[in-house]
Design a protein around this motif. Structure first.
Motif, short mmCIF file in Angstrom:
data_model
loop_
_atom_site.label_atom_id
_atom_site.label_comp_id
_atom_site.label_asym_id
_atom_site.label_seq_id
_atom_site.Cartn_x
_atom_site.Cartn_y
_atom_site.Cartn_z
N THR A 1 -16.41 19.52 42.65
CA THR A 1 -15.15 19.87 43.30
C THR A 1 -14.06 20.11 42.26
N ILE A 2 -13.11 20.97 42.61
CA ILE A 2 -11.97 21.26 41.74
C ILE A 2 -10.69 21.27 42.57
N SER A 3 -9.58 21.22 41.88
CA SER A 3 -8.27 21.26 42.52
C SER A 3 -7.38 22.15 41.67
N GLY A 4 -6.17 22.34 42.10
CA GLY A 4 -5.23 23.12 41.31
C GLY A 4 -4.69 22.31 40.14
N PRO A 5 -4.37 22.96 39.02
CA PRO A 5 -3.80 22.25 37.88
C PRO A 5 -2.39 21.75 38.19
N PHE A 6 -1.93 20.78 37.39
CA PHE A 6 -0.57 20.28 37.54
C PHE A 6 -0.01 19.95 36.17
N ALA A 7 1.31 19.92 36.08
CA ALA A 7 1.98 19.55 34.83
C ALA A 7 2.16 18.03 34.82
N PRO A 8 1.55 17.36 33.84
CA PRO A 8 1.67 15.90 33.77
C PRO A 8 3.11 15.45 33.58
N SER A 9 3.47 14.34 34.21
CA SER A 9 4.80 13.76 34.05
C SER A 9 4.63 12.29 33.67
N PRO A 10 4.90 11.96 32.40
CA PRO A 10 4.71 10.58 31.95
C PRO A 10 5.70 9.63 32.61
N THR A 11 5.37 8.35 32.59
CA THR A 11 6.22 7.30 33.13
C THR A 11 6.15 6.11 32.19
N ALA A 12 6.89 5.08 32.48
CA ALA A 12 6.86 3.87 31.65
C ALA A 12 5.49 3.22 31.74
N GLY A 13 5.03 2.65 30.66
CA GLY A 13 3.76 1.96 30.63
C GLY A 13 3.81 0.66 31.42
N THR A 14 2.64 0.10 31.67
CA THR A 14 2.55 -1.17 32.40
C THR A 14 1.89 -2.21 31.51
N GLY A 15 2.09 -3.44 31.84
CA GLY A 15 1.48 -4.53 31.09
C GLY A 15 0.31 -5.15 31.82
N ALA A 16 -0.34 -4.40 32.70
CA ALA A 16 -1.45 -4.93 33.48
C ALA A 16 -2.63 -5.26 32.58
N ALA A 17 -3.31 -6.34 32.90
CA ALA A 17 -4.47 -6.76 32.13
C ALA A 17 -5.74 -6.15 32.69
N GLN A 18 -6.73 -6.00 31.83
CA GLN A 18 -8.03 -5.52 32.27
C GLN A 18 -8.68 -6.59 33.14
N VAL A 19 -9.43 -6.16 34.14
CA VAL A 19 -10.14 -7.08 35.02
C VAL A 19 -11.64 -6.88 34.82
N GLY A 20 -12.43 -7.72 35.47
CA GLY A 20 -13.88 -7.61 35.34
C GLY A 20 -14.42 -6.31 35.89
N GLY A 21 -15.56 -5.92 35.41
CA GLY A 21 -16.21 -4.69 35.86
C GLY A 21 -16.71 -4.81 37.29
N SER A 22 -17.18 -3.72 37.82
CA SER A 22 -17.64 -3.66 39.20
C SER A 22 -19.07 -3.14 39.22
N GLY A 23 -19.82 -3.52 40.23
CA GLY A 23 -21.18 -3.06 40.39
C GLY A 23 -21.28 -1.80 41.24
N LEU A 24 -20.17 -1.09 41.42
CA LEU A 24 -20.18 0.13 42.23
C LEU A 24 -21.10 1.18 41.64
N TRP A 25 -21.69 1.99 42.53
CA TRP A 25 -22.53 3.09 42.10
C TRP A 25 -21.65 4.15 41.45
N GLY A 26 -22.03 4.56 40.25
CA GLY A 26 -21.29 5.59 39.53
C GLY A 26 -21.04 5.14 38.09
N ASP A 27 -20.30 5.96 37.35
CA ASP A 27 -20.03 5.70 35.95
C ASP A 27 -18.54 5.51 35.71
N GLU A 28 -18.20 5.05 34.52
CA GLU A 28 -16.82 4.91 34.09
C GLU A 28 -16.21 6.30 33.93
#
Length: 91
Positions: free
Chosen positions: A60-87
């Motif tokens: 699947t594809i979509s239309g392109p867009f112009a990225p708009s940056p925002t302030a970063g976050t301080g969220a921590a990484q959480v544990g991985g998931s066993g969901l079907w698929g890849d990173e």
């Protein structure tokens, strides 16, 4: 703003349909349960609060867009998931 995570637990933030990484880089837009990068190419599928790359959705594809940056976050990484698929990879 809400928090999302990749399959392996990397934190992302969601503002409306926009997805930003922890440094504030605009990495995707959500459309119909899928996330597309600035070029319009498929990046991941939204499953709950996780983004998972699924090869079956990659045609699947979509239309392109112009990225708009925002302030970063301080969220921590959480544990991985066993969901079907890849990173997902954001370019």
């Amino acid at each position: 703003m809400s928090h999302l995570y990749t399959r392996d637990g990397v934190p992302l933030s969601r503002r409306g349909d926009d997805v930003h990484d922890s440094s504030g880089r605009h990495v995707g837009k959500i459309q119909g349960g899928k996330v597309y990068g600035p070029s319009g190419r498929y990046v991941a599928t939204l499953v709950g609060d996780r983004l998972v790359y699924r090869s079956t959705d990659s045609a699947t594809i979509s239309g392109p867009f112009a990225p708009s940056p925002t302030a970063g976050t301080g969220a921590a990484q959480v544990g991985g998931s066993g969901l079907w698929g890849d990173e997902p990879t954001f370019s």
